[in-house]
Design a protein around this motif. Structure first.
Motif, mmCIF file in Angstrom:
data_model
loop_
_atom_site.group_PDB
_atom_site.id
_atom_site.type_symbol
_atom_site.label_atom_id
_atom_site.label_comp_id
_atom_site.label_asym_id
_atom_site.label_seq_id
_atom_site.Cartn_x
_atom_site.Cartn_y
_atom_site.Cartn_z
ATOM 1 N N ASP A 90 0.889 -1.237 0.317
ATOM 2 C CA ASP A 90 -0.120 -0.026 -0.182
ATOM 3 C C ASP A 90 0.767 1.243 -0.097
ATOM 4 N N THR A 91 2.342 1.162 0.110
ATOM 5 C CA THR A 91 3.198 2.216 0.093
ATOM 6 C C THR A 91 2.841 2.917 -1.202
ATOM 7 N N ALA A 92 2.639 4.259 -0.952
ATOM 8 C CA ALA A 92 2.390 4.826 -2.327
ATOM 9 C C ALA A 92 2.286 6.350 -1.912
ATOM 10 N N VAL A 93 2.102 7.289 -2.981
ATOM 11 C CA VAL A 93 1.609 8.899 -2.863
ATOM 12 C C VAL A 93 0.446 8.433 -3.418
ATOM 13 N N TYR A 94 -0.658 8.917 -2.371
ATOM 14 C CA TYR A 94 -2.030 9.181 -2.501
ATOM 15 C C TYR A 94 -2.674 10.494 -2.904
ATOM 16 N N HIS A 95 -3.474 10.560 -3.874
ATOM 17 C CA HIS A 95 -3.814 11.603 -4.544
ATOM 18 C C HIS A 95 -5.476 11.776 -4.420
ATOM 19 N N CYS A 96 -5.997 12.779 -4.257
ATOM 20 C CA CYS A 96 -7.535 12.836 -4.499
ATOM 21 C C CYS A 96 -7.655 13.728 -5.695
ATOM 22 N N ALA A 97 -8.843 13.367 -6.448
ATOM 23 C CA ALA A 97 -9.308 13.832 -7.626
ATOM 24 C C ALA A 97 -10.879 13.985 -7.663
ATOM 25 N N VAL A 98 -10.928 14.914 -8.608
ATOM 26 C CA VAL A 98 -12.757 15.437 -8.975
ATOM 27 C C VAL A 98 -12.892 15.221 -10.083
ATOM 28 N N GLY A 99 -14.342 14.728 -10.414
ATOM 29 C CA GLY A 99 -14.516 14.341 -11.680
ATOM 30 C C GLY A 99 -15.966 13.811 -11.808
ATOM 31 N N TYR A 100 -16.039 12.825 -12.568
ATOM 32 C CA TYR A 100 -17.141 12.100 -13.095
ATOM 33 C C TYR A 100 -17.301 10.550 -12.395
ATOM 34 N N SER A 101 -18.223 10.062 -12.435
ATOM 35 C CA SER A 101 -18.381 8.756 -11.976
ATOM 36 C C SER A 101 -18.127 7.856 -13.114
ATOM 37 N N GLY A 102 -18.198 8.490 -14.406
ATOM 38 C CA GLY A 102 -17.506 7.565 -15.259
ATOM 39 C C GLY A 102 -16.141 7.155 -15.584
ATOM 40 N N GLY A 103 -15.426 7.925 -14.801
ATOM 41 C CA GLY A 103 -13.998 7.602 -14.774
ATOM 42 C C GLY A 103 -13.120 8.880 -15.215
ATOM 43 N N TYR A 104 -13.779 9.980 -15.599
ATOM 44 C CA TYR A 104 -13.011 11.009 -15.781
ATOM 45 C C TYR A 104 -12.846 12.053 -14.836
ATOM 46 N N PHE A 105 -11.430 12.168 -14.347
ATOM 47 C CA PHE A 105 -11.034 12.989 -13.349
ATOM 48 C C PHE A 105 -9.998 14.024 -13.684
ATOM 49 N N PRO A 106 -10.428 15.158 -14.077
ATOM 50 C CA PRO A 106 -9.598 16.281 -14.800
ATOM 51 C C PRO A 106 -8.806 16.981 -13.515
ATOM 52 N N SER A 107 -9.268 16.851 -12.397
ATOM 53 C CA SER A 107 -8.534 17.883 -11.616
ATOM 54 C C SER A 107 -8.064 17.132 -10.313
ATOM 55 N N TRP A 108 -6.749 17.186 -9.887
ATOM 56 C CA TRP A 108 -6.065 16.585 -9.076
ATOM 57 C C TRP A 108 -5.418 17.480 -7.964
ATOM 58 N N GLY A 109 -5.188 16.869 -6.836
ATOM 59 C CA GLY A 109 -4.450 17.712 -5.736
ATOM 60 C C GLY A 109 -3.058 17.099 -5.719
ATOM 61 N N LYS A 110 -2.385 17.895 -4.777
ATOM 62 C CA LYS A 110 -1.008 17.541 -4.391
ATOM 63 C C LYS A 110 -0.997 16.061 -3.580
ATOM 64 N N GLY A 111 -0.352 15.039 -3.841
ATOM 65 C CA GLY A 111 -0.641 13.938 -2.944
ATOM 66 C C GLY A 111 -0.042 14.015 -1.639
ATOM 67 N N THR A 112 -0.351 12.777 -0.875
ATOM 68 C CA THR A 112 0.377 12.579 0.433
ATOM 69 C C THR A 112 0.926 11.279 0.495
ATOM 70 N N LEU A 113 2.051 11.131 1.317
ATOM 71 C CA LEU A 113 2.871 9.814 1.088
ATOM 72 C C LEU A 113 2.511 9.049 2.137
ATOM 73 N N VAL A 114 2.269 7.740 2.039
ATOM 74 C CA VAL A 114 1.865 6.685 2.978
ATOM 75 C C VAL A 114 3.001 5.566 2.702
ATOM 76 N N THR A 115 3.712 5.518 3.947
ATOM 77 C CA THR A 115 4.729 4.433 3.645
ATOM 78 C C THR A 115 4.450 3.343 4.986
ATOM 79 N N VAL A 116 4.318 2.145 4.387
ATOM 80 C CA VAL A 116 3.809 1.050 5.391
ATOM 81 C C VAL A 116 5.233 0.194 5.417
ATOM 82 N N SER A 117 5.888 0.274 6.514
ATOM 83 C CA SER A 117 6.980 -0.597 6.853
ATOM 84 C C SER A 117 7.177 -0.694 8.360
ATOM 85 N N SER A 118 8.041 -1.978 8.708
ATOM 86 C CA SER A 118 8.445 -2.141 10.027
ATOM 87 C C SER A 118 9.813 -1.661 10.344
#
Length: 118
Positions: A90-118
């Motif tokens: 699950d380690t990744a940069v996570y971004h939120c986006a806004v758009g349409y339920s059909g799968g078109y998301f033209p607007s994005w925000g700056k992401g937040t990093l999630v690191t899963v590690s022991s």
């Protein structure tokens, strides 16, 4: 202007939990579908979840079903992602986006990093 600001990322051990938030501004939040995407190092961006404008339909990627819960608060113009039973993959940069339920998301925000590690 559309603005999306994700927050809540960090370092967590495998099996742990995190809650991401995405604050939206500059548009009528409850007119649009919102989604979470993630991009792991060296990999393509993948969809994580999508919520319809009214919040009546929520779809998840198979890889996170049963572990992640996405929600939205239209009164606060905020999208959330509750992540439980986190895995190293699950380690990744996570971004939120806004758009349409059909799968078109033209607007994005700056992401937040999630690191899963022991």
């Amino acid at each position: 202007d559309v603005q999306l600001q994700a927050s809540g990322g960090g370092l967590v051990q495998p099996g742990g939990s995190l809650r991401l938030s995405c604050e939206a501004s500059g548009f009528t939040f409850d007119d649009y579908a919102v989604a979470w995407f993630r991009q792991a190092p060296g990999k393509e961006r993948d969809g994580v979840s999508c919520i319809s404008a009214a919040g009546l339909r929520i779809d998840y990627a198979d890889s996170v079903k049963g572990r992640f819960t996405s929600s939205r608060d239209n009164a606060k113009n905020t999208l959330y992602l509750q992540m439980n039973s986190l895995k190293s993959e699950d380690t990744a940069v996570y971004h939120c986006a806004v758009g349409y339920s059909g799968g078109y998301f033209p607007s994005w925000g700056k992401g937040t990093l999630v690191t899963v590690s022991s």
